[in-house]
Design an enzyme around this catalytic site. Structure first.
Site, PDB file in Angstrom:
ATOM      1  N   GLY A  53       0.839  -1.185   0.000  1.00 27.30           N
ATOM      2  CA  GLY A  53       0.000   0.000   0.000  1.00 27.30           C
ATOM      3  C   GLY A  53       0.874   1.233   0.000  1.00 27.30           C
ATOM      4  O   GLY A  53       1.983   1.236   0.519  1.00 27.30           O
ATOM      5  N   GLY A 105       0.433   5.565   0.143  1.00 27.80           N
ATOM      6  CA  GLY A 105      -0.481   6.704   0.205  1.00 27.80           C
ATOM      7  C   GLY A 105       0.303   7.953   0.476  1.00 27.80           C
ATOM      8  O   GLY A 105       1.519   7.903   0.678  1.00 27.80           O
ATOM      9  N   GLY A 106      -0.388   9.055   0.494  1.00 35.37           N
ATOM     10  CA  GLY A 106       0.277  10.330   0.702  1.00 35.37           C
ATOM     11  C   GLY A 106       1.117  10.333   1.965  1.00 35.37           C
ATOM     12  O   GLY A 106       2.082  11.053   2.073  1.00 35.37           O
ATOM     13  N   GLY A 132       2.581   7.578   3.708  1.00 31.98           N
ATOM     14  CA  GLY A 132       3.499   6.522   4.081  1.00 31.98           C
ATOM     15  C   GLY A 132       3.319   5.285   3.236  1.00 31.98           C
ATOM     16  O   GLY A 132       2.565   5.250   2.284  1.00 31.98           O
ATOM     17  N   VAL A 137       2.999   0.882   3.241  1.00 32.41           N
ATOM     18  CA  VAL A 137       2.632  -0.297   4.017  1.00 32.41           C
ATOM     19  C   VAL A 137       3.320  -1.511   3.404  1.00 32.41           C
ATOM     20  O   VAL A 137       3.250  -1.725   2.203  1.00 32.41           O
ATOM     21  CB  VAL A 137       1.112  -0.514   4.019  1.00 32.41           C
ATOM     22  CG1 VAL A 137       0.762  -1.732   4.852  1.00 32.41           C
ATOM     23  CG2 VAL A 137       0.397   0.703   4.558  1.00 32.41           C
ATOM     24  N   LYS A 189       3.213  -0.527   8.806  1.00 30.95           N
ATOM     25  CA  LYS A 189       2.973   0.797   8.237  1.00 30.95           C
ATOM     26  C   LYS A 189       4.036   1.772   8.699  1.00 30.95           C
ATOM     27  O   LYS A 189       4.180   2.046   9.882  1.00 30.95           O
ATOM     28  CB  LYS A 189       1.590   1.281   8.661  1.00 30.95           C
ATOM     29  CG  LYS A 189       1.284   2.679   8.213  1.00 30.95           C
ATOM     30  CD  LYS A 189      -0.147   3.017   8.526  1.00 30.95           C
ATOM     31  CE  LYS A 189      -0.375   4.512   8.432  1.00 30.95           C
ATOM     32  NZ  LYS A 189      -1.722   4.857   8.843  1.00 30.95           N
ATOM     33  N   ASP A 237     -11.838   9.355   9.161  1.00 30.51           N
ATOM     34  CA  ASP A 237     -11.482   9.136   7.764  1.00 30.51           C
ATOM     35  C   ASP A 237     -12.169   7.885   7.246  1.00 30.51           C
ATOM     36  O   ASP A 237     -11.529   7.005   6.679  1.00 30.51           O
ATOM     37  CB  ASP A 237      -9.959   9.059   7.619  1.00 30.51           C
ATOM     38  CG  ASP A 237      -9.514   9.338   6.189  1.00 30.51           C
ATOM     39  OD1 ASP A 237     -10.335   9.844   5.400  1.00 30.51           O
ATOM     40  OD2 ASP A 237      -8.358   9.033   5.868  1.00 30.51           O
TER      41      ASP A 237
END
Ligand code: NAG
Ligand code: NAG
Ligand code: NAG
Ligand code: NAG
Ligand code: NAG
Ligand code: NAG
Ligand code: NAG
Ligand code: NAG
Length: 731
Positions: free
Chosen positions: A422, A424-425, A427, A429, A443, A541
């Site tokens: 994974g 994302g903005g 970090g 995973v 993570k 979120d």
């Protein structure tokens, strides 16, 4: 009279272009130099796709890419393998009376470079300028991608010059290898409050180097200004030779140059260090005479040019480093020593070897000690001591495993790229395997700054206590690294977002019954968090990308990176607005007052996504329907519900059930938080509907086995925190 002049011009052109274009080929179009592999006449370029169009009707002449779209070329850079071109902006302007200033719709732009050797460079960023605006970009690279940006401010004085940080201006990068995109801009509130100082919404993909946000003057741009600037901005396009095979197929790199794989199928030729010129044309790159350019290659002694490099020594009789001013000193050791030269040099060699190994040893020891000290510092900075204290307290009822850096490095094969599941903005995973064979998701985030350490630890300790079938378990953390690293149980079957929007064809497990089940499970988990006896937890979120599915397709809520605890004596807290565009509660957005009803709104968006199969924000829908919330509520009002539901559901569910869920969505999306149902009510209603659909006399359908357990790397957030944080200190 004119003749000699043109003649001179031509000879000049041909002599200076020795190494620029093929013999006999024009290498200028107006002001722009056209170097090989490009050309503007037949046979002058490396192949047809590099043939450019020179518009001779304009004055000065203008150079264009050979595509159906009007892309003007401003300059071509051979050593950078890129060029600067014009790019249209998407805009929407209002005039003083509050009407849209033009009949035509310019809120959306699209570009397609598919089947050309060109791609949109990562030197560009997607930018939105405005105080009431959001913009989306969707496009294709190897994977589909989408990004969004929000520009907000409530008065002119909020914006700071040169700073594009979400206040009046927002920028977001694009992935590598983008070949086509659609971008659109629209405003939250029809510019009602901002049109006096910000009449236009503007969004574009543009060269970061050419753009500096000027603050108020940029916001004040009106329709007349946009048109006067032809509504274009500079953008960078990368080019590559060859379609596939990369450097393996390269035949074009001439002398003193090397081939550089672009990683997208093609290649570029690059001059070796110390050489310059055109690597695509014989004789290739030529040696730079560094001694002629004292500015770039300083030398205060004697300069000697060599092939590919240069030497700079002090004048005879002096020693020192000639490239440093005043470093050359008069030789004092003159005359021979009495020692036989050989013995002397042997002693020198052994002596220096001994000293060297000694120094290395000391150096390594110091480095190790430094490393240990560094880790201790990180541990403390990340709130480790505070956590230890909490764990050792007599009333502690929970356990958090504190992992060491080594353990996690081993589990992830030293954070191997291949184990990234994974991105994302905030970090990355990784999938990891602990020594006891447990598979975990690790993570590595960048979310905490020093001041938040206690808060972070507090949340870690709370979340480890949350034990619910539908919440991803946090197993522990590692505080010895620069940023805290979190270790979760590994959930193997990707996110709900993925199954809704990215699964490629074929039979799907997303039946009406399964959708209801997943919704009910997620709702019950959120209701549980909100009802925590000691301290309610607001997720902040909630979105389909944060609902993971395990091997049995059981829903698991993940990512508490943005969550906040609400002390019991408060029913709301004031925070920096955080969340994901498309799911964000508009009330929270405007007031910064966080309550559990914000999660209800976001969950309503997830429900809407589940029953329509549509993304929460999409550039495909028209201006006022880009946001699924508006689109959904409007469709219901106009009795068009059945047209926007996923067709499969019309076959599987009854009209009554579908209407009940749609009504529930509508209530969750209520603009006033207090008019929304609580999460518990939502969960109960969904659970009730489920009971209604499960027919005990039908055998339970076993879910389709997942295609593969290795997750694909996704553009959206997996286990991740918010996409767009922005502060709104004005509200
Ligand atoms: C433009 O490009 C197309 C496809 O690459 C090519 O077939 C055509 O000949 C080109 N036209 C010109 C004027 O170069
Ligand atoms: C061309 O690209 C190179 C490498 O990226 C860069 O150093 C150089 O400044 C560029 N030249 C121009 C004129 O922009
Ligand atoms: C604003 O635009 C509308 C529609 O284009 C036009 O009818 C109106 O006269 C304009 N008002 C002003 C003040 O320019
Ligand atoms: C990208 O999106 C298009 C539809 O817009 C779809 O046809 C295609 O399969 C998607 N590609 C990938 C790799 O997901
Ligand atoms: C914005 O304007 C459009 C049409 O001009 C209208 O349909 C829509 O309701 C307005 N939205 C808001 C939030 O005022
Ligand atoms: C647009 O702004 C310019 C100054 O930037 C101003 O001269 C012009 O009058 C404005 N036009 C309109 C229609 O407001
Ligand atoms: C070689 O290509 C890569 C992209 O594949 C790029 O990042 C790098 O800067 C290029 N190297 C040079 C020297 O241009
Ligand atoms: C001289 O100084 C330059 C710049 O500080 C350095 O890069 C270079 O290695 C030095 N040369 C020698 C021979 O020490």
């Amino acid at each position: 009279m004119l003749l000699p002049f043109t003649l001179i011009l031509f000879t000049l052109q041909f002599t200076t272009s020795m190494n620029t274009g093929k013999p006999g080929c024009l290498t200028k179009c107006g002001e722009v130099t056209v170097p090989y592999p490009f050309g503007i006449q037949k046979g002058c370029s490396i192949d047809d796709s590099f043939e450019l169009t020179c518009d001779t009707t304009s004055n000065p002449r203008k150079l264009f890419l050979n595509t159906s779209q009007n892309i003007e070329i401003y300059s071509i850079n051979i050593s950078g393998s890129d060029m600067k071109v014009s790019n249209s902006v998407a805009y929407n302007c209002y005039n003083k009376s509050g009407d849209i200033a033009t009949d035509e719709d310019f809120t959306q732009i699209q570009y397609n470079l598919q089947n050309t050797p060109f791609t949109f460079s990562q030197k560009n960023k997607f930018t939105v300028i405005g105080c009431d605006d959001f913009a989306i970009i969707e496009g294709k690279s190897r994977v589909n991608f989408s990004g969004s940006c929000v520009g907000i401010c409530s008065k002119k004085s909020d914006v700071r010059n040169g700073e594009c940080s979400g206040i009046g201006c927002c920028q977001t990068p694009i992935p590598k290898g983008v070949k086509s995109y659609v971008a659109g801009v629209s405003s939250f509130n029809n510019r009602t409050d901002v049109k006096s100082f910000n009449p236009c919404s503007i969004a574009f993909l543009g060269d970061t180097e050419s753009f500096r946000f000027r603050g108020a003057p940029d916001l004040f741009i009106n329709y007349t200004d946009v048109v006067r600037r032809n509504s274009v901005v500079p953008m960078v396009i990368d080019w590559e030779i060859g379609g596939n095979g990369g450097c393996a197929q390269a035949t074009e790199c001439k002398g003193n140059s090397f081939c550089n794989d672009t990683g997208m199928g093609g290649y570029n030729c690059i001059c070796n260090q110390g050489y310059e010129g055109n690597p695509y044309l014989d004789p290739g790159c030529i040696d730079i005479n560094e001694c002629l350019d004292k500015q770039k290659y300083p030398c205060y002694g004697d300069c000697i040019n060599t092939e590919g490099s240069y030497g700079c020594t002090c004048k005879p009789g002096y020693t020192g480093n000639g490239t440093i001013p005043d470093n050359c000193r008069l030789n004092v050791i003159s005359g021979g020593s009495k020692f036989p030269a050989k013995v002397f040099s042997l002693a020198l060699v052994f002596g220096s070897l001994a000293i060297l190994s000694g120094i290395t040893g000391i150096f390594l020891a110091i480095r190790k000690r430094k490393l240990i000290k560094l880790r201790k510092t990180f541990f403390e900075k990340n709130g480790g001591l505070f956590l230890q204290q909490k764990l050792n307290a007599p009333e502690a009822t929970y356990a958090v495993t504190l992992f060491t850096t080594e353990e996690l490095q081993k589990a992830t094969d030293n954070y191997s790229e291949e184990l990234i599941v994974g991105r994302g903005g905030y970090g990355l995973v990784y999938k990891g395997i602990l020594p006891d064979k447990r598979v975990v998701a690790i993570k590595k985030s960048i979310l905490v700054d020093g001041t938040q350490a206690e808060q972070f630890i507090h949340e870690v300790s709370i979340i480890t206590q949350v034990i619910h079938r539908n919440v991803v378990k946090l197993l522990g953390c590692c505080l010895e690294e620069k940023v805290p690293v979190l270790v979760y149980e590994f959930i193997s079957n990707n996110t709900l977002f993925y199954h809704l929007h990215h699964r490629s064809g074929g039979m799907s497990w997303l039946s009406w019954e399964n959708r209801l089940r997943v919704a009910a499970e997620a709702a019950s988990a959120l209701a549980y968090l909100h009802s925590q006896a000691t301290m309610p937890i607001i997720h902040r979120d909630v979105k389909s990308a944060n609902i993971l599915l395990d091997e049995n397709y059981t829903a698991k809520i993940s990512d508490f990176g943005a969550s906040r605890l609400v002390p019991l004596d408060h029913d709301q807290v004031t925070t920096l607005v955080q969340g994901t565009l498309g799911y964000l509660d508009p009330e929270y957005f405007h007031t910064s007052q966080l309550t559990d009803k914000s999660d209800v709104y976001s969950f309503g968006m997830v429900l809407a996504e589940l029953i329509t199969g549509k993304k929460t924000i999409s550039a495909d829908r028209t201006n006022h329907e880009k946001h699924l919330a508006t689109y959904f509520v409007k469709s219901m009002k106009e009795n068009r519900l059945l047209q926007i539901l996923e067709p499969q559901l019309l076959r599987e569910g009854t009209l009554e059930q579908l209407q009940t869920v749609a009504e529930l969505v509508k209530r969750c999306l209520n603009l006033l938080g207090e008019d929304r149902p609580t999460m518990r009510e939502v969960a109960m209603e969904l659970e009730g509907l489920r009971k209604f659909t499960t027919h005990p006399w039908f055998p339970q359908q076993t879910p389709e086995k997942s295609r593969s357990l290795t997750l694909e790397v996704e553009q959206y957030d997996l286990y991740d925190v918010s996409l767009i944080p922005y502060s709104s200190n004005e509200y």
